[in-house]
Design an enzyme around this catalytic site. Structure first.
Site, PDB file in Angstrom:
ATOM      1  N   HIS A  97     -11.072  -2.300   4.280  1.00 18.22           N
ATOM      2  CA  HIS A  97     -10.847  -1.949   5.690  1.00 18.22           C
ATOM      3  C   HIS A  97     -11.519  -0.640   6.104  1.00 18.22           C
ATOM      4  O   HIS A  97     -11.434  -0.263   7.262  1.00 18.22           O
ATOM      5  CB  HIS A  97      -9.345  -1.871   5.941  1.00 18.22           C
ATOM      6  CG  HIS A  97      -8.704  -0.765   5.136  1.00 18.22           C
ATOM      7  ND1 HIS A  97      -8.613  -0.812   3.755  1.00 18.22           N
ATOM      8  CD2 HIS A  97      -8.177   0.405   5.505  1.00 18.22           C
ATOM      9  CE1 HIS A  97      -8.047   0.300   3.324  1.00 18.22           C
ATOM     10  NE2 HIS A  97      -7.772   1.060   4.369  1.00 18.22           N
ATOM     11  N   ASP A  98     -12.128   0.068   5.167  1.00 13.90           N
ATOM     12  CA  ASP A  98     -12.806   1.329   5.485  1.00 13.90           C
ATOM     13  C   ASP A  98     -14.321   1.193   5.447  1.00 13.90           C
ATOM     14  O   ASP A  98     -15.035   2.174   5.661  1.00 13.90           O
ATOM     15  CB  ASP A  98     -12.434   2.406   4.446  1.00 13.90           C
ATOM     16  CG  ASP A  98     -10.965   2.763   4.478  1.00 13.90           C
ATOM     17  OD1 ASP A  98     -10.359   2.714   5.565  1.00 13.90           O
ATOM     18  OD2 ASP A  98     -10.421   3.098   3.407  1.00 13.90           O
ATOM     19  N   GLU A 116      -6.709   4.122  -5.344  1.00 11.35           N
ATOM     20  CA  GLU A 116      -7.934   4.415  -4.583  1.00 11.35           C
ATOM     21  C   GLU A 116      -8.410   5.793  -5.006  1.00 11.35           C
ATOM     22  O   GLU A 116      -7.751   6.785  -4.733  1.00 11.35           O
ATOM     23  CB  GLU A 116      -7.666   4.392  -3.075  1.00 11.35           C
ATOM     24  CG  GLU A 116      -8.957   4.516  -2.284  1.00 11.35           C
ATOM     25  CD  GLU A 116      -8.784   5.059  -0.878  1.00 11.35           C
ATOM     26  OE1 GLU A 116      -9.640   4.803  -0.036  1.00 11.35           O
ATOM     27  OE2 GLU A 116      -7.794   5.781  -0.622  1.00 11.35           O
ATOM     28  N   ASP A 167      -2.930   4.726  -2.215  1.00 15.65           N
ATOM     29  CA  ASP A 167      -3.909   5.322  -1.306  1.00 15.65           C
ATOM     30  C   ASP A 167      -4.301   6.751  -1.704  1.00 15.65           C
ATOM     31  O   ASP A 167      -3.441   7.530  -2.115  1.00 15.65           O
ATOM     32  CB  ASP A 167      -3.252   5.356   0.088  1.00 15.65           C
ATOM     33  CG  ASP A 167      -4.183   5.813   1.180  1.00 15.65           C
ATOM     34  OD1 ASP A 167      -5.110   5.077   1.507  1.00 15.65           O
ATOM     35  OD2 ASP A 167      -3.978   6.933   1.714  1.00 15.65           O
ATOM     36  N   ASP A 175       0.868  -1.181   0.000  1.00 10.31           N
ATOM     37  CA  ASP A 175       0.000   0.000   0.000  1.00 10.31           C
ATOM     38  C   ASP A 175       0.908   1.236   0.000  1.00 10.31           C
ATOM     39  O   ASP A 175       1.744   1.389   0.891  1.00 10.31           O
ATOM     40  CB  ASP A 175      -0.847  -0.041   1.287  1.00 10.31           C
ATOM     41  CG  ASP A 175      -2.184   0.642   1.143  1.00 10.31           C
ATOM     42  OD1 ASP A 175      -2.224   1.715   0.526  1.00 10.31           O
ATOM     43  OD2 ASP A 175      -3.175   0.115   1.672  1.00 10.31           O
TER      44      ASP A 175
HETATM   45  C1  GLC Z   1      -7.543   5.738   2.560  1.00  7.71           C
HETATM   46  C2  GLC Z   1      -7.400   4.511   3.417  1.00  7.71           C
HETATM   47  C3  GLC Z   1      -7.899   4.813   4.791  1.00  7.71           C
HETATM   48  C4  GLC Z   1      -7.063   5.927   5.358  1.00  7.71           C
HETATM   49  C5  GLC Z   1      -7.016   7.129   4.434  1.00  7.71           C
HETATM   50  C6  GLC Z   1      -5.906   8.055   4.808  1.00  7.71           C
HETATM   51  O1  GLC Z   1      -8.844   6.103   2.353  1.00  7.71           O
HETATM   52  O2  GLC Z   1      -8.061   3.436   2.827  1.00  7.71           O
HETATM   53  O3  GLC Z   1      -7.889   3.712   5.639  1.00  7.71           O
HETATM   54  O4  GLC Z   1      -7.594   6.324   6.599  1.00  7.71           O
HETATM   55  O5  GLC Z   1      -6.792   6.782   3.092  1.00  7.71           O
HETATM   56  O6  GLC Z   1      -4.668   7.510   4.460  1.00  7.71           O
END
Ligand code: GLC
Length: 557
Positions: free
Chosen positions: A331-332, A258, A202, A100
């Protein structure tokens, strides 16, 4: 027929949340050796790549998404030697490790930030985003950070504010500075040299900042969500193409960005021939509860047509260009059984219904740890029981905007990221076999029935269903249709059923899923002459789907 497919188009990806996967030391939190020891389990699911959420040194304000060193391992997860062993063992059994990359921001404890904040004229003075206060001393803009509160924090040393899209401990890096970009590319290349199989990148939509101006307030606090102001700013793709040229090009890896807020219609610029990434996590099918606001307490219910529309639009957008990462959890997100189905849904049927869609859409399926066991949400009493930083931000915002404790907690129960973060349930023994110590987050209280040990020997379990579908996709008479066939929606107007057909030559595969808890009739002619391949009931009757029934038919025309 399309060009020969890449390994990552044909495989299944599994997302591990290392802190909750398997503890080998009794510390109460998972570690890298724990993942290595469970590769055999992942193999039974046909997994060919494992995406690890961050395992780098971190103060863990946001569970590792606040990174203090991009090229080392946090001691709580193990050592670099453990990581090298995981990569090597993975290779041995055909599983590549995917890291990641959190490049929009670092931790406020990263040496780069410590130096940057020390004065206005140090060597890294402009590695982050520093701005003077407004004449009245207030923050440079009225932007609200994603975890709540102002997106700007005052720094005494510099007498300036710095910007943070997320928590104040996650300052945003300044991508306008070429030295910053080069340092990030070097970090990614460090992991390529270690032999990783790809990257999940990310929060990538935020790296390019627009002009620093106030936005129209969207709440009583006079602020506007930073996402609205900064995501997908024009010029971002120039940065990303440079990133690709310096890191990804020439490697047999996959990348998945993402990209919350990128619409299906924009995918062509992000993936495929002229794009940057192999795949993109866009969230059109995940954000249905939040058409206008990011507030959990304001979540709206949605009709099935919205989910169908979003999935079909993404399938169409990646039909001839790019590739789709199929996902319903991470995970979110809350657990898909709770997110996509009515409250009275039988969790076993619902988990299998979603699995049916996961493995039969066109794209690469991403399983999130525990999803394959049919996990459901947790519901803890007090906000203090929750670890997730965004749950605390959402709770405070809800109270600030007039909600009662009960109303605020209803939102937390429904959307807390801790729903996805409870420890992996390996067995029915103490702490579900996750740890011999005290788990960092409580184990879900259903672990005695919902665990690997039991589900592995029950052919009706969610786990067995996942294993069967994964095999169907990888090594069956219809694998080629599932991997390469095109997608067409069927029954588009149906209010209870999501249906689609995958076509390859004269062979077809029909997928029909009833998302409601009542019977759903449909025109039986659609599947006339077809044979049933798989489903979440033991049989099926063409023309009706029982509550939450999912079925796959195949036919040669
Ligand atoms: C992304 C991750 C999340 C994190 C955020 C800040 O959305 O998936 O878990 O809190 O970025 O890095």
């Amino acid at each position: 027929m399309q060009a020969k497919q890449k390994w990552w188009q044909k495989t299944v990806v599994y997302q591990v949340y290392p802190k909750s996967f398997k503890d080998t030391t009794g510390s109460g939190q998972g570690d890298i050796p724990g993942i290595t020891r469970r590769l055999d389990y992942l193999k039974t699911l046909g997994v060919g790549a494992v995406w690890l959420t961050p395992v780098y040194p971190s103060p863990m304000v946001d569970n590792g998404y606040d990174i203090a060193d991009y090229t080392a391992i946090d001691p709580s997860y193990g050592t670099m030697a453990d990581m090298e062993e995981l990569i090597a063992e993975g290779k041995r059994c055909g599983i590549r490790i995917v890291m990641d990359l959190v490049f929009n921001h670092s931790s406020d404890q990263h040496p780069w930030f410590l130096e940057s904040k020390s004065s206005r004229d140090n060597a890294k003075a402009d590695w982050y985003i520093w701005r003077d206060a407004k004449p009245d001393g207030s923050a440079p803009t009225n932007w609200r950070g994603i975890f709540g509160g102002s997106a700007w924090t005052w720094c005494e040393e510099r007498q300036q504010y710095y910007l943070h899209t997320f928590a104040k401990e996650q300052p945003d890096l300044n991508w306008e500075n070429p030295a910053v970009r080069q340092a990030l590319y070097d970090a990614a290349n460090f992991w390529l040299d270690k032999g990783v199989g790809g990257f999940r990148i990310d929060a990538i939509v935020y790296i390019k900042k627009p002009a620093f101006v106030d936005g129209e307030p969207d709440g009583e606090d006079g602020m506007v969500g930073i996402h609205e102001m900064t995501h997908d700013t024009p010029g971002i793709l120039d940065f990303l193409h440079e990133f690709k040229a310096n890191v990804f090009d020439g490697h047999d890896i996959f990348t998945v960005g993402e990209a919350n807020g990128v619409a299906a219609s924009e995918l062509k610029d992000w993936v495929g021939e002229n794009g940057v990434f192999s795949m993109l996590f866009e969230f059109s099918h995940m954000n249905l509860n939040f058409p206008t606001s990011e507030r959990w307490y304001e979540a709206e219910d949605w009709p099935l047509s919205k989910l169908k529309g979003a999935l079909t639009a993404s399938q169409r957008a990646t039909a001839t260009n790019g590739w789709y990462p199929i996902f319903f959890e991470n995970h979110d997100q809350p657990r898909c059984v709770n997110k996509f189905f009515p409250a009275d849904a039988d969790p076993l049927l619902a988990a299998k219904a979603m699995a049916t869609v996961l493995f039969t859409l066109r794209g690469t399926p991403f399983i999130y740890e525990g999803q394959e066991l049919g996990y459901t949400n947790v519901a803890w009493e007090s906000i203090d029981d929750y670890d997730d930083i965004s749950s605390h931000g959402q709770y405070a915002l809800a109270l600030e905007e007039g909600c009662t404790h009960e109303q605020a907690m209803a939102g937390i129960h429904r959307f807390s990221r801790d729903n996805a973060r409870t420890p992996m349930q390996w067995s029915d023994s103490r702490n579900a076999g996750f740890t011999t110590g005290t788990p960092w987050l409580p184990v879900h209280d259903d672990y005695r029935s919902c665990c690997v040990e039991h589900e592995a020997c029950d052919e009706n379990s969610v786990l067995s269903y996942y294993r069967r579908l994964s095999r169907l996709r990888r090594e069956s008479a219809v694998s080629d249709i599932l991997l390469a066939g095109d997608y067409g929606e069927i029954l588009p107007q149906h209010e209870a059923i999501y249906g689609f057909v995958r076509n390859l030559g004269n062979r077809k595969l029909y997928v029909l899923v009833n998302f409601t808890t009542h019977n759903a009739p449909y025109d039986a002619a659609i599947v006339a002459g077809a044979s049933r391949l798989e489903g979440n009931y033991s049989d099926s009757t063409p023309g009706t789907l029982r509550p939450l029934e999912a079925v796959i038919y195949t036919r040669e025309d």
